[in-house]
Design a protein around this motif. Sequence first.
Motif: not given
Length: 375
Positions: A126-130, A156-160, A169-176, A260-267
């Motif tokens: 769930l936390f890997m987007g699968f 693209a991924g989620d609406s964010r 939804s867990a997606d690949l994200v960049t750091t802020k 590794t790749v970086q994911y993000g979800t729930f902040g």
Amino acid sequence: MKKQSQFMALVLGSAMASSEVLAEDYVNLTGSFRMNYTVQDWNDAQKNRGGDFGFNQINLGVEAKHKEVRISSSYRWYDNGNPSMIHHLYFATDIDENSEVQVGLTKVPFGIQPYEGHSDWGNNFLFMGFNDDYDSGIKYITQQDKLNVQVAYFAAGDSRNASDAERFSADLVTTKENPTATEANEEAHQANLHMAYDLGGLEVGGSLQLSGLYNNVTEKMGHAYAVAAFVNGDLGPIQVQAQAARYEFNPRNGGADDKTVQYGTFGATYDVAAKANMYVLNLAYPLPLQGGIVDSVLLFNDFSMLEKDASGFENSYVNTFGLQVATGNLYTNFDITSGRNALFIGDGEYSTALAQGDDQGDWNTFFNIQMGYYF
């Protein structure tokens, strides 16, 4: 197993709306209210006060139809400072009596559908987007006799924004701030093919996912793929969900670490092994317990494993043993969830749990009672 009752509403007003349109159009309110009681074996303060009990989530949605267009939407509010967020929002229309098209933030057709498990927690995937993942794009669904086919394209991924981890939804994200090449990958131009065949209560099928990986630092496009084979349904009195899957992320990091790749979800942001095998085995048995306020009782055990390629990376496991009790629209789960190198289970370093490991390698367990009313 989530039961929904629908409330029909007539559109007010109007000489413009014919009686035929009023008979066919609808607006349905959907949602849920959930509360949790939790005791974690790694949280001494929580154990000393006898666990925590309180609000978990409010989920509100609209299912509507006007003429030939339908809309499905859901928005969620969470506890413990977690962000409120959209779950899904898409428009749909029928192509023929067996087929439809969905456009918007819609469910990614990958693996066991619609949900991979019976517990509130779910599993690492769930936390890997699968699992239970929603992305922005277009999806075609057709049911041809016993064969279900879903084809989708997601730009693209989620609406964010790709730098925003406050998403369902867990997606690949960049750091802020100041991302490195390793942290700067995002999903782009993803295609999915999902097929499932009903053998009479037992569904067998497979999924394929292909995606681009755009790196905002190197400005180069890598690629990724995932494949899965699964069975889902009844084997005699036993309900079975079994799945084997493989994924590989091949980013263009310009010489930076590509393990590794970086994911993000729930902040939260965290690392995930770039290449791994995934396994799921969930078993459930309906107990012959009915009467009074109890409509049904389901005994289940959900198990998942992430087997990582990289040398020195510890495998990740999640197992949940539990009971699900149905009382009308109220569903109560009594779950015992254990995890090793699992995201958010234990007090190890969660940001590396799905990559190198959480620096502990121990099993941790929490007991959870969830009461959810669904309408």
